[in-house]
Design a protein around this motif. Sequence first.
Motif, PDB file in Angstrom:
ATOM      1  N   VAL A 140       0.832  -1.208   0.000  1.00  0.00           N
ATOM      2  CA  VAL A 140       0.000   0.000   0.000  1.00  0.00           C
ATOM      3  C   VAL A 140       0.865   1.257   0.000  1.00  0.00           C
ATOM      4  O   VAL A 140       0.625   2.201  -0.765  1.00  0.00           O
ATOM      5  CB  VAL A 140      -0.949  -0.010   1.218  1.00  0.00           C
ATOM      6  N   PHE A 141       1.891   1.285   0.833  1.00  0.00           N
ATOM      7  CA  PHE A 141       2.709   2.494   0.953  1.00  0.00           C
ATOM      8  C   PHE A 141       3.715   2.617  -0.185  1.00  0.00           C
ATOM      9  O   PHE A 141       4.010   3.732  -0.629  1.00  0.00           O
ATOM     10  CB  PHE A 141       3.416   2.517   2.310  1.00  0.00           C
ATOM     11  N   ILE A 142       4.241   1.504  -0.675  1.00  0.00           N
ATOM     12  CA  ILE A 142       5.201   1.594  -1.770  1.00  0.00           C
ATOM     13  C   ILE A 142       4.489   1.943  -3.075  1.00  0.00           C
ATOM     14  O   ILE A 142       5.123   2.405  -4.038  1.00  0.00           O
ATOM     15  CB  ILE A 142       5.985   0.263  -1.917  1.00  0.00           C
ATOM     16  N   THR A 147      -0.939   5.623  -6.792  1.00  0.00           N
ATOM     17  CA  THR A 147      -2.269   6.061  -6.354  1.00  0.00           C
ATOM     18  C   THR A 147      -2.479   7.529  -6.672  1.00  0.00           C
ATOM     19  O   THR A 147      -3.512   7.926  -7.230  1.00  0.00           O
ATOM     20  CB  THR A 147      -2.431   5.832  -4.839  1.00  0.00           C
ATOM     21  N   PHE A 148      -1.492   8.362  -6.328  1.00  0.00           N
ATOM     22  CA  PHE A 148      -1.612   9.801  -6.564  1.00  0.00           C
ATOM     23  C   PHE A 148      -1.614  10.137  -8.054  1.00  0.00           C
ATOM     24  O   PHE A 148      -2.296  11.073  -8.486  1.00  0.00           O
ATOM     25  CB  PHE A 148      -0.492  10.548  -5.850  1.00  0.00           C
ATOM     26  N   TYR A 220      13.329  -4.114  -6.909  1.00  0.00           N
ATOM     27  CA  TYR A 220      12.868  -3.339  -8.064  1.00  0.00           C
ATOM     28  C   TYR A 220      11.577  -2.577  -7.773  1.00  0.00           C
ATOM     29  O   TYR A 220      11.508  -1.351  -7.999  1.00  0.00           O
ATOM     30  CB  TYR A 220      12.710  -4.256  -9.271  1.00  0.00           C
ATOM     31  N   PRO A 221      10.498  -3.226  -7.263  1.00  0.00           N
ATOM     32  CA  PRO A 221       9.283  -2.449  -6.969  1.00  0.00           C
ATOM     33  C   PRO A 221       9.482  -1.390  -5.892  1.00  0.00           C
ATOM     34  O   PRO A 221       8.838  -0.331  -5.935  1.00  0.00           O
ATOM     35  CB  PRO A 221       8.273  -3.515  -6.522  1.00  0.00           C
ATOM     36  N   ILE A 226       9.756   4.384  -4.606  1.00  0.00           N
ATOM     37  CA  ILE A 226      10.458   5.535  -4.038  1.00  0.00           C
ATOM     38  C   ILE A 226      10.669   6.614  -5.102  1.00  0.00           C
ATOM     39  O   ILE A 226      10.560   7.818  -4.825  1.00  0.00           O
ATOM     40  CB  ILE A 226      11.799   5.082  -3.436  1.00  0.00           C
ATOM     41  N   PHE A 227      10.961   6.193  -6.329  1.00  0.00           N
ATOM     42  CA  PHE A 227      11.190   7.152  -7.420  1.00  0.00           C
ATOM     43  C   PHE A 227       9.891   7.847  -7.835  1.00  0.00           C
ATOM     44  O   PHE A 227       9.883   9.067  -8.091  1.00  0.00           O
ATOM     45  CB  PHE A 227      11.793   6.423  -8.621  1.00  0.00           C
TER      46      PHE A 227
END
Length: 252
Positions: A140-142, A147-148, A220-221, A226-227
């Motif tokens: 969810v957080f990664i 999502t945005f 990788y994900p 993060i990017f």
Amino acid sequence: MNLLLGFLYKELKILSSYKFYSFFKLFSLIFQIVVFYYLCSLISEEYFKFLFLGLLFSRVIYYVLNSLIESIKQEQYWGSFNLLLMLPYKENKIFFVIYLSKILFLFLEVTLYFFISTLFSLDINILKILFIYIYITFVVFISLGYTFLIFSLSIFIKKSESIGWVLSLLLELVSGVYFKIEILPKPLHFVSKLLPTTYMLNFLRETVLYNKYNFSTLIYPTLMGIFVLPFSIIVLNKVILKTLMRGDLSSY
């Protein structure tokens, strides 16, 4: 915390007001798994285990891509979106808390998946359940950047909420939810190798089914997430500013 509790209370009131919808949603989930169980029994029991985790993962991805869009569209339908913007918080924080309140209901659905798994004698013990909860929190957080980005596109292009639904469906097909990616045509197999969801789903299956904790699969994900996140925040802020200038941020 008060903001989160307020949105959680609102979601609970909505569910209690639409009892038939909640019941139908529950029934459709159980019916889907029963149908897949019957079809998989014609092939093998191992395939049902493979598919069950794929369906669980696809539900997580659906929430990631669509839950925030659905909540904001509801506010626009009801004409209450302006009230959200009047809260003494930045827009990004409001959207994030709305998203978080919806995600908490995802964990209720995941708990239901675990209950259903016991009916079909799937070997998912308490430790694996705890691991899956932690894993879903990570996903969810990664995936917050994606999502945005999808949310930004939906509020910039009106009546485009189906984008998230179509994208989640395509991800299901190419990431290996229903079948192994090795049987895909070469072009789609190449695409699946580029998708972070393919590696996240592979990690879930290898861990739960085969007890292989290959955390390198998540490198990788994680790097992609993060990017994408800071880029998505910049895009969202620009979209909010643009739609405010157009005067249609709160309209559907």
